[in-house]
Scaffold this active site. Structure first.
Site, PDB file in Angstrom:
ATOM      1  N   GLU A  88       0.787  -1.224   0.000  1.00  0.00           N
ATOM      2  CA  GLU A  88       0.000   0.000   0.000  1.00  0.00           C
ATOM      3  C   GLU A  88       0.825   1.284   0.000  1.00  0.00           C
ATOM      4  O   GLU A  88       0.343   2.328  -0.457  1.00  0.00           O
ATOM      5  CB  GLU A  88      -0.925  -0.006   1.241  1.00  0.00           C
ATOM      6  CG  GLU A  88      -2.010  -1.052   1.204  1.00  0.00           C
ATOM      7  CD  GLU A  88      -3.023  -0.776   0.103  1.00  0.00           C
ATOM      8  OE1 GLU A  88      -3.571   0.344   0.063  1.00  0.00           O
ATOM      9  OE2 GLU A  88      -3.233  -1.675  -0.730  1.00  0.00           O
ATOM     10  N   SER A 478     -52.464 -29.049  34.322  1.00  0.00           N
ATOM     11  CA  SER A 478     -52.266 -29.585  35.680  1.00  0.00           C
ATOM     12  C   SER A 478     -50.977 -29.121  36.334  1.00  0.00           C
ATOM     13  O   SER A 478     -50.791 -29.334  37.540  1.00  0.00           O
ATOM     14  CB  SER A 478     -52.298 -31.115  35.646  1.00  0.00           C
ATOM     15  OG  SER A 478     -53.550 -31.564  35.188  1.00  0.00           O
TER      16      SER A 478
END
Length: 802
Positions: A88, A478
């Protein structure tokens, strides 16, 4: 004349230089004052990942706006730095922020192209653009970028600029910075990268999508070759090292955090809690480290238990047929795409996948799975019912018969399959499967701390994010009865209290004048006469529960349930005892934890500790984290502990629920081979099936049902449709737990009684049982053959005790 022309040109050049300099100075003065301060970079605090960890420190989820993990320069290998610099900005260590040669070269390219096509930016300029400017391609921005780059070089060292650059740069597939990219592509930390891998990463900044190792591996290799060549030219590596790196076999490991999928319902709940407390922006950008209560081993067991239970239930309902039927052309397209996927991740035993029926005989089906051959023995899918296999042509000629129970499965059918074995030649042995339509949920928590250890909110989070543990209110059936029985114990009942199980009728006159009747009945449609409270709960007798509820009062029982932890709206009538009020599984877990915790209620908790991005503890359940008390921005995650029932009542209900497991509807839980208390839950229309149970160290709730409520089917009770998931989970979750008895308060009294009358008998009396009583509630009379009292019935005065 030539001399005169030369002087004129010289003056023109000088004037142009002066004008250019003046222009540059003027431009500098115009923009310099408006530029961001470079000093702000000294406190570089970009968005970073918030990580959610399990109780052993394993990362189970990440939340972020930008997936970035900051790494100091000291951790970054020099070869990685050199790779980026060579690719770069080869003059990075020589220039002062601006590389005039690169700028001039880029300017010529741009003039030729008639616009900006090449930037010529140095690494310093890229940092300036990324952190201080907008990314648009304009000459004005480039000028500002150059000024800021020059200023940055005056304020920051090259090492500091590299730190900013390598942590900020975007490298594709959601990876911001080199550490995230190293994890993304190679499943490594930056310090473990090879030269070859470093060169791959260094080739990405120019065009992360174009050079993606996932999608365009050859392009990535070409770019790697360029980076290595530049490194040789700049003297960072030798030709031999470059050749060796280029020859190295690169293995791409797509970052897949399997834990995220396994714990998705739990981590989404944690995310919601974090956002509610700290706000979305903080959670997305500030890199919190969130420690949770989740136990990964239990979570895996929970997910497997829920999925297997739903698949087994679904098979009991029968096969629904192929997912679709493909033409020959569509089959070719389907298999080609599947081949590409399977080459990236070959199938292994236990995988669920789809295949195409390609042939059949009397013993086996032939199936294509991508470019692999699969075999499906006919005797392995007897659960599927009456299937008829036929060719495409015969299928098209076969008329539909709505009266037939036969399911047609032609060549080209898409089948859901499970891999049972991968043979050495790559072919697959398979079993027939189908994705369940019903849903399930499971939550497990530590009753002492309330910490949630496992949470499964549905069959598959990817298909449905609705969390049925915390968001689905369903009828508990239940499973609500133990709350009514606990309330009764505090109203003077004992486990030995005898009640008549006989028919009862309730009549009601509506506003319209119409008279209606309600005739509650037991699940087996029988009535059992004199029944002890223990037997009533053990066998989940509806009539016993309703009579108790009417005696103690509906409002009293509803308020009692509220005290135990129910926050959902409650129906204030006698159907409350049969579970007619919808509740969430997390509520039921909280209530049953009260019984397991000796009567003390704690709220479910998910988070145990939170650290900010600097490693400072900002929230914790441990007061030791704040020796001087919680300061600004800190908070102690104290779990409120509240005694809501007595230890004696908690123990008696637990003891009654042990009977449910040993002698009643919760019999499947005996498979744990340790003390277990539990209760099934089934609604009258079989729309919901529950099992809730606990050992001293862990409470777990399982639920099965359809999101769009409908019956689960004949005999699909809590014992059959929900309890198997609970048992499968608890077997794995508790294998490292010490076997413990439930704690018995010292005040509990044990007496031999006659189960038919609930009165005392001598210890050596045949059929006598030892019953537990709260202090002062044990019977004082002995049962004599000639003087046995009649059972209590609150609805027939002639049977009341005098």
């Amino acid at each position: 004349m030539i001399r005169s022309l030369f002087r004129k040109l010289l003056w023109l050049a000088l004037a142009a230089t002066l004008l250019g300099t003046a222009g540059i100075v003027t431009a500098y003065l115009l923009v310099a004052g408006s530029l961001p301060k470079v000093d702000t970079l000294a406190d570089y605090r970009p968005p970073i990942i918030t990580r959610i960890l399990s109780d052993d420190g394993t990362v189970i989820a990440e939340i972020y706006k930008e997936r970035r993990i900051l790494v100091p320069v000291e951790r970054i290998p020099r070869q990685l730095i050199h790779a980026f610099v060579a690719a770069e900005d080869s003059k990075f260590f020589q220039h002062r922020g601006i590389d005039l040669v690169s700028i001039f070269r880029a300017a010529l390219k741009n003039i030729q192209a008639g616009g900006i096509v090449q930037g010529g930016s140095t690494i310093t300029q890229q940092v300036a653009k990324s952190l201080l400017l907008t990314p648009e391609k304009k000459f004005e921005r480039k000028f500002k970028e150059a000024i800021l780059a020059w200023r940055m070089e005056q304020k920051l060292s090259k090492e500091e600029i590299l730190y900013l650059y390598l942590n900020q740069i975007y490298l594709g597939h959601g990876a911001h910075g080199i550490q995230a990219a190293a994890e993304n592509y190679f499943a490594k930390n930056v310090e473990d990268l090879t030269l070859a891998e470093s060169a791959i990463l260094a080739g990405l900044p120019q065009a992360p999508s174009r050079y993606s190792p996932y999608r365009h591996f050859q392009r990535a290799k070409d770019r790697q070759r360029y980076v290595l060549k530049r490194m040789v030219e700049d003297g960072y590596i030798t030709e031999a090292e470059a050749e060796q790196a280029e020859a190295e076999q690169i293995v791409i490991h797509p970052r897949v955090n399997q834990h995220v999928a396994e714990a998705a319902y739990f981590t989404e709940q944690v995310r919601r809690d974090l956002v509610e407390t700290y706000g979305a922006e903080t959670v997305l950008t500030q890199g919190l480290e969130v420690h949770t209560s989740l136990n990964l081993e239990m979570q895996r067991a929970a997910q497997q238990a829920v999925r297997n239970n739903l698949r087994n239930y679904d098979k009991r309902q029968g096969y629904r047929g192929p997912q679709k039927i493909l033409s020959e052309a569509d089959t070719v397209t389907f298999l080609a795409e599947q081949t590409r996927r399977l080459r990236r991740r070959p199938p292994v035993a236990g995988d669920y996948l789809r295949g195409i029926l390609t042939g059949f005989d009397s013993r086996v089906l032939q199936v294509a799975v991508g470019d692999r051959r699969g075999l499906l023995p006919r005797d392995s899918f007897k659960w599927a019912g009456n299937l008829r296999f036929l060719s495409r042509e015969d299928y098209l000629k076969t008329p539909e018969d709505p009266e037939s129970d036969q399911i047609l499965v032609p060549i080209g059918s898409v089948l859901e399959l499970r891999v049972t074995r991968v043979r050495p030649d790559g072919s697959l042995e398979l079993s027939l499967e189908q994705t369940p339509e019903a849903q399930g949920a499971l939550v497990a928590l530590d009753p002492q701390s309330g910490q949630v250890k496992a949470m499964v909110g549905g069959f598959n989070f990817a298909d449905s994010q609705f969390n049925r543990v915390t968001q689905a209110r369903r009828l508990p059936g239940s499973a609500m009865k133990p709350l009514i029985y606990a309330a009764a114990l505090d109203k003077g009942y004992t486990p030995a209290t005898v009640i008549l199980d006989t028919p009862i009728i309730y009549k009601e006159t509506r506003d319209s004048g119409e008279e209606t009747e309600w005739k509650p009945r037991n699940y087996g449609k029988k009535f059992y006469g004199p029944t002890s409270l223990r037997t009533g709960l053990t066998h989940s007798r509806n009539i016993i529960t309703i009579k108790i509820l009417e005696d103690i009062g509906v409002n009293y029982a509803a308020n009692y349930a509220r005290r135990l932890g129910i926050v959902s709206p409650l129906t204030r009538d006698l159907t409350l005892g049969l579970g007619s009020s919808a509740v969430t599984p997390i509520e039921m877990a909280k209530v049953y934890a009260v019984f397991a915790n000796g009567g003390i209620k704690v709220s479910p908790a998910y988070i145990t500790r939170i650290l900010d991005r600097d490693g400072k503890v900002i929230a914790s359940v441990d007061p030791a984290d704040f020796p001087d008390g919680a300061g600004p921005g800190q908070r102690l995650l104290q779990q409120r502990r509240e005694r809501v029932i007595s230890p004696e009542t908690a123990y008696l209900i637990t003891n009654l629920l042990e009977s449910v497991v040993q002698h009643g509807t919760g019999w499947r839980a005996k498979a744990l081979g340790r003390p277990v208390a539990g209760k099934t839950g089934t609604t009258n229309d079989l729309k919901d099936a529950w099992f809730i149970g606990f050992i001293p160290q862990l409470v777990a709730v399982t639920w099965t049902g359809y999101d769009q409520e409908r019956s689960l089917g004949r005999q699909e009770t809590g014992s059959r449709a929900a309890a198997p998931a609970w048992v499968a989970f608890m077997k794995k979750a508790t294998r490292n737990f010490r076997v413990r008895q439930f704690n018995v308060p010292d005040s509990i009294e044990f007496r031999p009684i006659d189960p038919k009358t609930g009165l005392l008998v001598p210890e050596d009396t045949p059929d006598a049982i030892i019953e537990a009583f709260a202090p002062g509630t044990a019977p004082t009379r002995y049962a004599l053959d000639e003087d046995r009292p009649k059972a209590r019935d609150f609805f027939k005065l002639d049977l009341e005790e005098n």
